[in-house]
Design an enzyme around this catalytic site. Sequence first.
Site, PDB file in Angstrom:
ATOM      1  N   SER A 189      15.350 -19.533   4.266  1.00  0.00           N
ATOM      2  CA  SER A 189      14.061 -19.298   4.917  1.00  0.00           C
ATOM      3  C   SER A 189      13.663 -20.587   5.625  1.00  0.00           C
ATOM      4  O   SER A 189      14.119 -21.672   5.243  1.00  0.00           O
ATOM      5  CB  SER A 189      13.004 -18.967   3.852  1.00  0.00           C
ATOM      6  OG  SER A 189      11.702 -19.093   4.387  1.00  0.00           O
ATOM      7  N   TYR A 243       8.571 -19.836  -4.373  1.00  0.00           N
ATOM      8  CA  TYR A 243       9.437 -19.412  -3.260  1.00  0.00           C
ATOM      9  C   TYR A 243      10.002 -20.628  -2.516  1.00  0.00           C
ATOM     10  O   TYR A 243      11.205 -20.708  -2.263  1.00  0.00           O
ATOM     11  CB  TYR A 243       8.612 -18.530  -2.313  1.00  0.00           C
ATOM     12  CG  TYR A 243       9.396 -17.875  -1.203  1.00  0.00           C
ATOM     13  CD1 TYR A 243      10.152 -16.731  -1.437  1.00  0.00           C
ATOM     14  CD2 TYR A 243       9.360 -18.377   0.101  1.00  0.00           C
ATOM     15  CE1 TYR A 243      10.860 -16.112  -0.408  1.00  0.00           C
ATOM     16  CE2 TYR A 243      10.058 -17.764   1.131  1.00  0.00           C
ATOM     17  CZ  TYR A 243      10.806 -16.620   0.863  1.00  0.00           C
ATOM     18  OH  TYR A 243      11.505 -16.015   1.885  1.00  0.00           O
TER      19      TYR A 243
HETATM   20  P1  NAD Z   1      12.756  -7.102   1.608  1.00  0.00           P
HETATM   21  O1  NAD Z   1      11.739  -7.122   0.541  1.00  0.00           O
HETATM   22  O2  NAD Z   1      12.736  -6.028   2.624  1.00  0.00           O
HETATM   23  O3  NAD Z   1      14.230  -7.156   0.997  1.00  0.00           O
HETATM   24  C1  NAD Z   1      14.563  -7.875  -0.157  1.00  0.00           C
HETATM   25  C2  NAD Z   1      15.664  -7.116  -0.847  1.00  0.00           C
HETATM   26  O4  NAD Z   1      16.063  -7.813  -2.038  1.00  0.00           O
HETATM   27  C3  NAD Z   1      15.200  -5.710  -1.288  1.00  0.00           C
HETATM   28  O5  NAD Z   1      16.211  -4.776  -0.986  1.00  0.00           O
HETATM   29  C4  NAD Z   1      15.041  -5.861  -2.798  1.00  0.00           C
HETATM   30  O6  NAD Z   1      15.230  -4.659  -3.518  1.00  0.00           O
HETATM   31  C5  NAD Z   1      16.160  -6.866  -3.070  1.00  0.00           C
HETATM   32  N1  NAD Z   1      16.015  -7.486  -4.378  1.00  0.00           N
HETATM   33  C6  NAD Z   1      14.906  -8.045  -4.948  1.00  0.00           C
HETATM   34  N2  NAD Z   1      15.180  -8.471  -6.184  1.00  0.00           N
HETATM   35  C7  NAD Z   1      16.496  -8.194  -6.405  1.00  0.00           C
HETATM   36  C8  NAD Z   1      17.377  -8.394  -7.499  1.00  0.00           C
HETATM   37  N3  NAD Z   1      16.950  -8.967  -8.634  1.00  0.00           N
HETATM   38  N4  NAD Z   1      18.668  -7.993  -7.380  1.00  0.00           N
HETATM   39  C9  NAD Z   1      19.111  -7.390  -6.249  1.00  0.00           C
HETATM   40  N5  NAD Z   1      18.318  -7.163  -5.190  1.00  0.00           N
HETATM   41  C10 NAD Z   1      17.026  -7.567  -5.274  1.00  0.00           C
HETATM   42  O7  NAD Z   1      12.630  -8.521   2.327  1.00  0.00           O
HETATM   43  P2  NAD Z   1      13.516  -9.201   3.448  1.00  0.00           P
HETATM   44  O8  NAD Z   1      12.570  -9.823   4.378  1.00  0.00           O
HETATM   45  O9  NAD Z   1      14.535  -8.268   3.966  1.00  0.00           O
HETATM   46  O10 NAD Z   1      14.199 -10.381   2.598  1.00  0.00           O
HETATM   47  C11 NAD Z   1      15.595 -10.622   2.576  1.00  0.00           C
HETATM   48  C12 NAD Z   1      15.832 -12.111   2.423  1.00  0.00           C
HETATM   49  O11 NAD Z   1      15.362 -12.789   3.589  1.00  0.00           O
HETATM   50  C13 NAD Z   1      15.108 -12.752   1.231  1.00  0.00           C
HETATM   51  O12 NAD Z   1      15.948 -13.692   0.612  1.00  0.00           O
HETATM   52  C14 NAD Z   1      13.929 -13.438   1.887  1.00  0.00           C
HETATM   53  O13 NAD Z   1      13.479 -14.546   1.151  1.00  0.00           O
HETATM   54  C15 NAD Z   1      14.542 -13.864   3.202  1.00  0.00           C
HETATM   55  N6  NAD Z   1      13.556 -14.164   4.244  1.00  0.00           N
HETATM   56  C16 NAD Z   1      12.799 -13.177   4.811  1.00  0.00           C
HETATM   57  C17 NAD Z   1      11.878 -13.513   5.802  1.00  0.00           C
HETATM   58  C18 NAD Z   1      11.023 -12.496   6.492  1.00  0.00           C
HETATM   59  O14 NAD Z   1      10.161 -12.893   7.306  1.00  0.00           O
HETATM   60  N7  NAD Z   1      11.195 -11.214   6.278  1.00  0.00           N
HETATM   61  C19 NAD Z   1      11.737 -14.840   6.198  1.00  0.00           C
HETATM   62  C20 NAD Z   1      12.514 -15.802   5.584  1.00  0.00           C
HETATM   63  C21 NAD Z   1      13.424 -15.452   4.624  1.00  0.00           C
END
Ligand code: NAD
Length: 272
Positions: A157, A170
């Site tokens: 991130s 986080y």
């Molecule tokens: P999201 O909530 O849509 O997806 C997260 C996924 O992780 C979900 O499918 C959830 O079920 C899964 N998950 C959570 N706990 C879990 C576990 N214990 N075991 C297996 N799966 C698990 O969010 P996203 O935005 O798609 O996030 C994906 C990644 O991207 C994350 O690591 C997040 O920190 C990172 N990220 C997202 C953003 C953003 O703006 N969306 C920005 C920076 C980083």
Amino acid sequence: MQKPNKRLEGQTCIVTGSSDGIGEAVAKAMAMEGANIVINYHSSKEEAEEVADWISKNSDAGNAIVVKCDVSKEDEVKNMFKKTVTEFGTVDVCVANAGLQLDHPLHEMPLKDWQRVIDVNLTGQFLCAKEAIIEFKRRGMRPEVSKSLGKIIHMSSVHEVIPWAGHANYTASKGGLVMLMQTICQEYGPDRIRCNSIAPGAIKTDINKDVWSTQEGRDGMLKLIPYKQIGVPDDIGSVASWLASDESEYINGTTIFVDGGMTCYPGFTANG
Ligand code: NAD
């Protein structure tokens, strides 16, 4: 989504947390490059099966399987890799994407919410990287599919470098990923394992829906983005599939920021 060009043909990719959001986009992009995909889900089997159906309808090369696994549990991660090897023979790419937020001001943060975020966002990434390295080394080089022994991509991130009040668990997890990723690079580069991170900025998914679903939230986000556009999951999918391919072979030990310039401190545009 970009046109497929089969840069991952004959390879197998595990994408954790790929039943929705960024993980889903990464899984689909890699499938369109010809890879077999392991769709890992934690809670929504139905959504994971929808992603698998999409892949079987749209990718003419790769197949997809759905595997339930909590990435913070070592036995479940081992089982996910075992199922993958049974189904597809090996693993070539591991995208450790699963992550979550449990936000509180630091002085109100329950230990269990600190621990859960570290368990999933950092320990989960360690467990997946560990099993991937074990499998890459067991299998050995396959020059017919890739110049590298294997590729690990951590979903980090912008908060691996930008502090974020109210989200200390986080930011600590993502900051920890920098050293995990770079240490893996240093330790296993000689085996021709590539390890990198992708650092998304603001990407429209469930994790930040409460912010982008209101006009006020969207305006607040845009103030943080020089490119004046909120990202979508496909922005990450296309970068991840390129980073897993031999086109980026010499990239190792780096974080690629996919953030519309968020890390360029737009607050200083008119002042400072
Ligand atoms: P999201 O909530 O849509 O997806 C997260 C996924 O992780 C979900 O499918 C959830 O079920 C899964 N998950 C959570 N706990 C879990 C576990 N214990 N075991 C297996 N799966 C698990 O969010 P996203 O935005 O798609 O996030 C994906 C990644 O991207 C994350 O690591 C997040 O920190 C990172 N990220 C997202 C953003 C953003 O703006 N969306 C920005 C920076 C980083």
